[in-house]
Design a protein around this motif. Structure first.
Motif, PDB file in Angstrom:
ATOM      1  N   SER A  98       2.503  -2.760   1.644  1.00 32.58           N
ATOM      2  CA  SER A  98       3.569  -2.675   1.042  1.00 32.58           C
ATOM      3  C   SER A  98       4.645  -1.878   1.574  1.00 32.58           C
ATOM      4  O   SER A  98       4.184  -0.396   1.566  1.00 32.58           O
ATOM      5  N   SER A  99       5.605  -1.834   0.971  1.00 35.88           N
ATOM      6  CA  SER A  99       6.370  -1.146   1.543  1.00 35.88           C
ATOM      7  C   SER A  99       6.047   0.904   0.136  1.00 35.88           C
ATOM      8  O   SER A  99       5.770   1.885   0.855  1.00 35.88           O
ATOM      9  N   ASP A 114      -0.138   7.765  12.993  1.00 38.00           N
ATOM     10  CA  ASP A 114      -1.039   6.704  13.336  1.00 38.00           C
ATOM     11  C   ASP A 114      -0.554   5.884  12.000  1.00 38.00           C
ATOM     12  O   ASP A 114      -0.666   4.260  12.656  1.00 38.00           O
ATOM     13  N   ARG A 115      -0.625   6.468  10.909  1.00 38.47           N
ATOM     14  CA  ARG A 115      -1.260   5.820   9.680  1.00 38.47           C
ATOM     15  C   ARG A 115       0.497   4.877   9.644  1.00 38.47           C
ATOM     16  O   ARG A 115       0.047   3.865   9.176  1.00 38.47           O
ATOM     17  N   ILE A 116       0.850   5.685   9.593  1.00 40.29           N
ATOM     18  CA  ILE A 116       2.000   4.885   8.657  1.00 40.29           C
ATOM     19  C   ILE A 116       2.854   3.691  10.331  1.00 40.29           C
ATOM     20  O   ILE A 116       3.520   2.702   9.798  1.00 40.29           O
ATOM     21  N   ARG A 117       2.989   4.447  11.687  1.00 40.92           N
ATOM     22  CA  ARG A 117       2.749   3.391  12.134  1.00 40.92           C
ATOM     23  C   ARG A 117       2.181   1.978  12.275  1.00 40.92           C
ATOM     24  O   ARG A 117       2.855   0.791  12.109  1.00 40.92           O
ATOM     25  N   GLU A 118       1.037   1.839  12.190  1.00 40.11           N
ATOM     26  CA  GLU A 118       0.551   0.700  12.144  1.00 40.11           C
ATOM     27  C   GLU A 118       0.744   0.160  11.091  1.00 40.11           C
ATOM     28  O   GLU A 118       0.665  -0.906  10.537  1.00 40.11           O
ATOM     29  N   ILE A 138       3.515  -0.226   9.277  1.00 38.35           N
ATOM     30  CA  ILE A 138       4.857  -0.696   9.885  1.00 38.35           C
ATOM     31  C   ILE A 138       4.257  -1.583  10.655  1.00 38.35           C
ATOM     32  O   ILE A 138       5.181  -3.100  10.551  1.00 38.35           O
ATOM     33  N   ARG A 139       3.727  -1.545  11.828  1.00 39.04           N
ATOM     34  CA  ARG A 139       3.120  -2.641  13.075  1.00 39.04           C
ATOM     35  C   ARG A 139       3.027  -3.766  12.119  1.00 39.04           C
ATOM     36  O   ARG A 139       3.601  -4.793  12.457  1.00 39.04           O
ATOM     37  N   GLU A 140       1.711  -3.569  11.116  1.00 40.27           N
ATOM     38  CA  GLU A 140       1.532  -4.762  10.358  1.00 40.27           C
ATOM     39  C   GLU A 140       1.842  -5.710   9.449  1.00 40.27           C
ATOM     40  O   GLU A 140       2.600  -7.379   9.295  1.00 40.27           O
ATOM     41  N   SER A 143       7.128 -12.137  10.198  1.00 43.87           N
ATOM     42  CA  SER A 143       6.945 -12.548  11.342  1.00 43.87           C
ATOM     43  C   SER A 143       6.282 -13.650  11.072  1.00 43.87           C
ATOM     44  O   SER A 143       6.525 -15.333  11.980  1.00 43.87           O
ATOM     45  N   ALA A 144       5.140 -13.614  10.698  1.00 47.68           N
ATOM     46  CA  ALA A 144       4.123 -15.030  10.618  1.00 47.68           C
ATOM     47  C   ALA A 144       5.164 -15.509   9.513  1.00 47.68           C
ATOM     48  O   ALA A 144       4.832 -16.865   9.427  1.00 47.68           O
ATOM     49  N   THR A 145       5.777 -15.024   8.857  1.00 48.73           N
ATOM     50  CA  THR A 145       5.763 -15.927   7.455  1.00 48.73           C
ATOM     51  C   THR A 145       7.604 -16.803   8.184  1.00 48.73           C
ATOM     52  O   THR A 145       7.688 -17.545   7.686  1.00 48.73           O
ATOM     53  N   ARG A 146       8.170 -15.716   8.501  1.00 48.04           N
ATOM     54  CA  ARG A 146       8.949 -16.129   9.138  1.00 48.04           C
ATOM     55  C   ARG A 146       8.962 -17.791  10.243  1.00 48.04           C
ATOM     56  O   ARG A 146       9.901 -18.701   9.975  1.00 48.04           O
ATOM     57  N   GLN A 147       8.218 -17.505  11.021  1.00 45.98           N
ATOM     58  CA  GLN A 147       7.826 -18.424  11.746  1.00 45.98           C
ATOM     59  C   GLN A 147       7.099 -19.768  10.815  1.00 45.98           C
ATOM     60  O   GLN A 147       6.863 -20.837  11.758  1.00 45.98           O
TER      61      GLN A 147
END
Length: 84
Positions: A2-3, A46-50, A52-54, A60-64
Motif C-alpha cells: 500500500s501507499s 532497498d525496502r522502498i524500492r522493492e 514500489i516494484r511490487e 500491471s497485473a490488474t490492468r492486464q
C-alpha cells in the motif's frame, strides 16, 4: 504494497538520514554508529524500492486482467475463398 506502507518507509528513511546528519555534526562522531545508521538507511532504501516494484507489478497485473482485446473479424481460410 500500500501507499501507506511506502510512505512510512520513506519517513523512516528520512529520520535515519537526520540521525546521520546529527551524529556527523558532533565534534567527534562515532564512526561505528554512523556506519550502522548508513546500513539501516540503505536497508530502508532497498525496502522502498522493492515495495514500489511490487506495487507496480500488482497494478500491471490488474490492468492486464481487465484488458480485453477488441474483436476483429478473421479472414476466411484460403480453402473457402478459392473458386467458391
Amino acid at each position: 504494497m500500500s501507499s501507506n506502507y511506502i510512505h512510512a518507509l520513506v519517513q523512516r528513511h528520512a529520520a535515519v538520514e537526520r540521525q546521520i546528519e546529527d551524529v556527523l555534526k558532533s565534534p567527534a562522531p562515532d564512526t561505528l554508529h554512523v556506519m550502522s545508521l548508513k546500513k539501516l538507511r540503505l536497508a530502508y532504501r532497498d525496502r522502498i524500492r522493492e515495495a514500489i516494484r511490487e506495487k507496480r507489478t500488482q497494478a500491471s497485473a490488474t490492468r492486464q486482467k481487465h484488458w480485453r482485446p477488441s474483436p476483429r473479424p478473421r479472414p476466411a481460410p484460403a480453402a473457402y475463398t478459392e473458386g467458391h
